[in-house]
Design an enzyme around this catalytic site. Structure first.
Site, short mmCIF file in Angstrom:
data_model
loop_
_atom_site.label_atom_id
_atom_site.label_comp_id
_atom_site.label_asym_id
_atom_site.label_seq_id
_atom_site.Cartn_x
_atom_site.Cartn_y
_atom_site.Cartn_z
N PRO A 9 -2.47 1.46 5.07
CA PRO A 9 -3.39 2.35 4.06
C PRO A 9 -4.42 2.27 2.77
O PRO A 9 -2.62 2.63 1.93
CB PRO A 9 -2.72 3.72 4.99
CG PRO A 9 -1.66 3.38 4.70
CD PRO A 9 -1.21 2.29 5.62
N ASN A 10 -5.09 2.72 2.45
CA ASN A 10 -5.59 3.07 1.44
C ASN A 10 -5.78 1.69 0.08
O ASN A 10 -6.28 1.36 -0.99
CB ASN A 10 -5.10 4.05 0.63
CG ASN A 10 -4.98 4.93 0.97
OD1 ASN A 10 -6.42 5.49 1.03
ND2 ASN A 10 -3.60 6.43 1.07
N ARG A 17 -9.64 1.85 -7.87
CA ARG A 17 -9.13 3.20 -8.16
C ARG A 17 -7.34 3.40 -9.06
O ARG A 17 -6.76 1.78 -7.94
CB ARG A 17 -8.32 4.44 -6.83
CG ARG A 17 -9.91 4.99 -5.98
CD ARG A 17 -10.34 6.09 -6.60
NE ARG A 17 -12.17 5.62 -6.35
CZ ARG A 17 -11.69 6.69 -4.57
NH1 ARG A 17 -10.85 7.19 -3.67
NH2 ARG A 17 -13.19 6.54 -4.00
N TYR A 22 -2.18 -0.71 -9.80
CA TYR A 22 -2.57 -1.51 -8.71
C TYR A 22 -3.53 -2.17 -8.88
O TYR A 22 -3.85 -3.25 -9.13
CB TYR A 22 -3.09 -0.87 -7.90
CG TYR A 22 -2.01 -0.09 -6.47
CD1 TYR A 22 -1.07 -0.60 -6.07
CD2 TYR A 22 -2.41 1.30 -6.95
CE1 TYR A 22 0.25 0.70 -5.75
CE2 TYR A 22 -1.34 2.04 -5.88
CZ TYR A 22 -0.34 1.88 -5.84
OH TYR A 22 0.65 2.22 -5.34
N ASN A 74 1.83 -5.63 4.41
CA ASN A 74 1.75 -4.65 3.64
C ASN A 74 1.92 -3.25 3.92
O ASN A 74 1.08 -2.75 3.90
CB ASN A 74 1.10 -5.18 1.63
CG ASN A 74 1.06 -4.10 0.67
OD1 ASN A 74 2.26 -2.73 0.75
ND2 ASN A 74 0.20 -3.95 -0.48
N ALA A 77 1.48 2.88 2.19
CA ALA A 77 2.71 4.70 1.92
C ALA A 77 3.16 4.21 3.46
O ALA A 77 4.30 5.11 3.51
CB ALA A 77 1.78 5.69 2.52
N GLU A 98 8.35 -8.58 4.03
CA GLU A 98 7.28 -7.40 3.50
C GLU A 98 6.82 -7.10 2.36
O GLU A 98 8.26 -7.89 1.30
CB GLU A 98 8.01 -6.49 3.88
CG GLU A 98 7.18 -4.85 3.22
CD GLU A 98 8.64 -3.70 3.17
OE1 GLU A 98 8.54 -3.27 4.54
OE2 GLU A 98 9.08 -2.90 2.67
N HIS A 100 4.71 -6.12 -1.33
CA HIS A 100 4.13 -4.41 -1.76
C HIS A 100 3.82 -5.38 -3.66
O HIS A 100 4.52 -5.98 -3.91
CB HIS A 100 5.11 -3.73 -2.65
CG HIS A 100 6.02 -3.27 -1.08
ND1 HIS A 100 5.16 -2.20 -0.61
CD2 HIS A 100 6.67 -3.58 -0.28
CE1 HIS A 100 5.51 -1.89 0.74
NE2 HIS A 100 6.95 -2.62 0.56
N ARG A 107 9.48 2.80 -9.20
CA ARG A 107 8.65 3.83 -9.37
C ARG A 107 9.62 5.18 -8.21
O ARG A 107 10.96 5.58 -8.64
CB ARG A 107 7.63 4.29 -8.18
CG ARG A 107 6.99 2.87 -8.52
CD ARG A 107 5.63 2.63 -7.98
NE ARG A 107 4.45 3.14 -7.89
CZ ARG A 107 3.57 3.15 -6.83
NH1 ARG A 107 3.46 2.34 -6.42
NH2 ARG A 107 2.63 4.41 -7.12
O1 CA2 Z 1 3.54 -2.39 -3.57
C1 CA2 Z 1 2.84 -1.42 -2.51
O2 CA2 Z 1 2.43 -2.87 -2.75
C2 CA2 Z 1 2.55 -0.31 -2.23
O3 CA2 Z 1 2.70 -0.58 -0.19
C3 CA2 Z 1 1.14 0.21 -2.35
C4 CA2 Z 1 1.34 1.55 -0.98
C5 CA2 Z 1 2.07 2.73 -2.01
O4 CA2 Z 1 1.88 3.35 -1.24
C6 CA2 Z 1 3.63 1.94 -1.70
O5 CA2 Z 1 4.64 2.65 -2.16
C7 CA2 Z 1 3.73 0.38 -2.59
C8 CA2 Z 1 -0.51 1.94 -1.96
C9 CA2 Z 1 -1.85 1.18 -1.80
C10 CA2 Z 1 -3.29 2.51 -2.27
O6 CA2 Z 1 -3.72 1.54 -2.73
C11 CA2 Z 1 -4.67 2.29 -3.19
C12 CA2 Z 1 -6.04 1.65 -4.07
C13 CA2 Z 1 -6.15 2.19 -4.79
C14 CA2 Z 1 -6.53 3.35 -5.17
C15 CA2 Z 1 -5.30 3.94 -4.88
C16 CA2 Z 1 -4.82 3.33 -3.98
#
Ligand code: CA2
Length: 145
Positions: A9-10, A17, A22, A74, A77, A98, A100, A107
């Site tokens: 997700p996201n 964003r 990121y 990946n 969340a 896996e 990230h 974090r």
């Molecule tokens: O660091 C990573 O790859 C994560 O899997 C990214 C997830 C986070 O919940 C994990 O703890 C670590 C979040 C991905 C959300 O991506 C976004 C991208 C742009 C704007 C907002 C969120």
């Protein structure tokens, strides 16, 4: 060798964003870079899948059995919450790596625990888009053994 690169997700919002966490690279940019990198390995084919829905990710992992040799995932969340994704990876018995973008260990406390990592052969965290390339490399080397 067929490999599925799965994003949770996201991650479709990458580059749009929170660039301070990121980066400015979009998911499409990362996918193109993975495809380019995969050319270094003969006979490696890559498919991509992204979903914001846990059940869709579980369905895709189940459908991967017999189609793919391994998975780079990946779970975003869902890393920290999803017993369903962890169980699906175990159930299909496909090697999964896996990855990230961020270093989840540096974090918030809730990100330090991965529910899904124990179903995977390994985890790579903190190298931005290079985490995907490193994950792919490690999975290919694992499958070549
Ligand atoms: O660091 C990573 O790859 C994560 O899997 C990214 C997830 C986070 O919940 C994990 O703890 C670590 C979040 C991905 C959300 O991506 C976004 C991208 C742009 C704007 C907002 C969120």
């Amino acid at each position: 060798m067929k490999i599925l690169v799965l994003n949770g997700p996201n991650l479709n919002l990458l580059g749009e964003r929170e660039p301070e966490i990121y980066g400015y690279t979009t998911l499409k940019d990362i996918e193109n870079e993975i495809l380019e990198y995969s050319k270094a390995f003969e006979g490696v084919e890559i498919d991509f899948f992204q979903s914001n829905h846990e059940g869709e990710i579980v369905d895709k992992i189940q459908a991967a059995k017999g189609v793919y040799d391994g998975i780079v995932i990946n779970p975003a969340a869902y890393t920290h919450t999803s017993v369903a994704i962890a169980d699906a990876i175990k159930a299909v018995n496909l090697p999964a790596v896996e990855i990230h973008l961020s270093n989840i260990n540096s974090r918030e406390d809730f990100r330090k625990k991965s529910i899904t990592a124990s179903s995977c052969i390994g985890q790579i965290s903190g190298f931005g888009k290079n985490s995907y390339l490193a994950g792919l490399y490690c999975l290919i080397k694992y499958l070549e053994k």
